[in-house]
Design a protein around this motif. Structure first.
Motif, short mmCIF file in Angstrom:
data_model
loop_
_atom_site.label_atom_id
_atom_site.label_comp_id
_atom_site.label_asym_id
_atom_site.label_seq_id
_atom_site.Cartn_x
_atom_site.Cartn_y
_atom_site.Cartn_z
N VAL A 83 0.86 -1.18 0.00
CA VAL A 83 0.00 0.00 0.00
C VAL A 83 0.89 1.23 0.00
CG1 VAL A 83 -1.74 1.32 1.29
CG2 VAL A 83 -1.86 -1.19 1.23
N GLY A 84 0.69 2.10 -0.98
CA GLY A 84 1.43 3.35 -1.05
C GLY A 84 0.46 4.51 -0.88
N VAL A 85 1.00 5.70 -0.70
CA VAL A 85 0.14 6.85 -0.48
C VAL A 85 0.76 8.11 -1.07
CG1 VAL A 85 1.07 7.34 1.82
CG2 VAL A 85 -1.23 8.07 1.27
N VAL A 86 -0.08 8.92 -1.69
CA VAL A 86 0.28 10.27 -2.11
C VAL A 86 0.13 11.12 -0.86
CG1 VAL A 86 -0.35 12.19 -3.59
CG2 VAL A 86 -0.62 9.85 -4.41
N ARG A 87 1.03 12.05 -0.59
CA ARG A 87 0.97 12.79 0.68
C ARG A 87 0.54 14.24 0.50
NH1 ARG A 87 -0.55 10.63 4.20
NH2 ARG A 87 -0.19 12.49 5.41
N PHE A 88 -0.43 14.63 1.26
CA PHE A 88 -0.82 16.01 1.50
C PHE A 88 -1.00 16.13 3.00
CE2 PHE A 88 -2.47 15.85 -2.85
CZ PHE A 88 -2.27 17.14 -3.32
N ASP A 89 -0.46 17.15 3.63
CA ASP A 89 -0.78 17.38 5.04
C ASP A 89 -2.20 17.90 5.18
OD1 ASP A 89 1.66 16.48 6.04
OD2 ASP A 89 2.58 18.45 5.75
N ILE A 90 -2.58 18.73 4.23
CA ILE A 90 -3.97 19.18 4.14
C ILE A 90 -4.37 18.98 2.69
CG2 ILE A 90 -3.89 20.79 6.08
CD1 ILE A 90 -3.52 23.06 4.02
N HIS A 91 -5.56 18.47 2.46
CA HIS A 91 -5.98 18.11 1.11
C HIS A 91 -7.03 19.09 0.59
CE1 HIS A 91 -7.67 15.85 -2.21
NE2 HIS A 91 -6.53 15.17 -2.22
N PRO A 92 -6.79 19.68 -0.59
CA PRO A 92 -7.73 20.66 -1.12
C PRO A 92 -9.13 20.10 -1.38
CG PRO A 92 -6.00 20.18 -2.72
CD PRO A 92 -5.63 19.48 -1.45
N GLY A 93 -9.24 18.81 -1.67
CA GLY A 93 -10.54 18.20 -1.91
C GLY A 93 -11.32 17.90 -0.64
N LEU A 94 -10.67 18.07 0.51
CA LEU A 94 -11.32 17.83 1.81
C LEU A 94 -11.36 19.12 2.61
CD1 LEU A 94 -9.66 14.40 2.74
CD2 LEU A 94 -11.95 14.79 1.80
N ASP A 95 -11.56 20.23 1.93
CA ASP A 95 -11.61 21.55 2.58
C ASP A 95 -10.34 21.83 3.39
OD1 ASP A 95 -14.14 22.18 1.53
OD2 ASP A 95 -15.13 21.10 3.16
N ASN A 96 -9.19 21.48 2.80
CA ASN A 96 -7.88 21.71 3.41
C ASN A 96 -7.73 21.05 4.77
OD1 ASN A 96 -6.76 23.12 1.21
ND2 ASN A 96 -7.96 24.89 1.78
N ALA A 97 -8.23 19.82 4.88
CA ALA A 97 -8.09 19.03 6.10
C ALA A 97 -7.46 17.69 5.74
CB ALA A 97 -9.45 18.79 6.75
N SER A 98 -6.99 16.99 6.72
CA SER A 98 -6.53 15.61 6.55
C SER A 98 -7.71 14.69 6.82
CB SER A 98 -5.40 15.31 7.54
OG SER A 98 -5.16 13.91 7.59
#
Length: 104
Positions: A83-98
Motif C-alpha cells: 500500500v502506497g500513499v500520495v501525501r498532502f498534510d492538508i488536502h484541497p478536496g477535503l476543505d484543506n483538512a486531513s
C-alpha cells in the motif's frame, strides 16, 4: 506480466443521503490496469481495498493524499499487498483538512 492496481481516493458523500456512495472506473494501458475507486469514509476504503484485492486481483493499492497516517494504517492492515500513499498534510478536496481529522 501486466500490473493490476487500485487507486482509492476520498470524496464527499452525496448531500441528502444516508448511504455513502462508491464510485469506480478502470483505466487500462498496455502495462497497467488501474481501478480508480472513490469512497466517502475510511471504513468504505478498507472494504474497497479488500474487494479490489480479492475480487479484482489487484496486487497493490495506492491511496490519495487525503488519507492521513491513521487511514493509511487501516487500509494497510486490511490487505496483504503493498500500500502506497500520495501525501498532502492538508488536502484541497477535503476543505484543506486531513482525512484523519474527518474520519479517524
Amino acid at each position: 506480466m501486466k500490473l493490476k492496481a487500485a487507486f482509492i481516493f476520498l470524496t464527499k458523500a452525496e448531500s441528502g443521503t444516508d448511504a455513502p456512495a462508491e464510485y469506480q472506473n478502470w483505466t487500462r494501458t498496455p502495462a497497467v490496469d488501474l481501478l480508480a475507486i472513490g469512497v466517502t469514509s475510511y471504513e468504505q476504503a478498507v472494504t474497497a481495498a479488500q474487494r479490489a484485492v480479492r475480487e479484482e486481483d489487484c496486487s497493490c493499492i495506492e491511496l490519495c493524499g487525503g488519507f492521513g497516517v491513521q487511514g493509511t494504517a487501516l487500509v494497510s492492515r486490511a490487505v496483504q499487498v503493498p500500500v502506497g500513499v500520495v501525501r498532502f498534510d492538508i488536502h484541497p478536496g477535503l476543505d484543506n483538512a486531513s482525512g484523519d481529522g474527518i474520519f479517524a
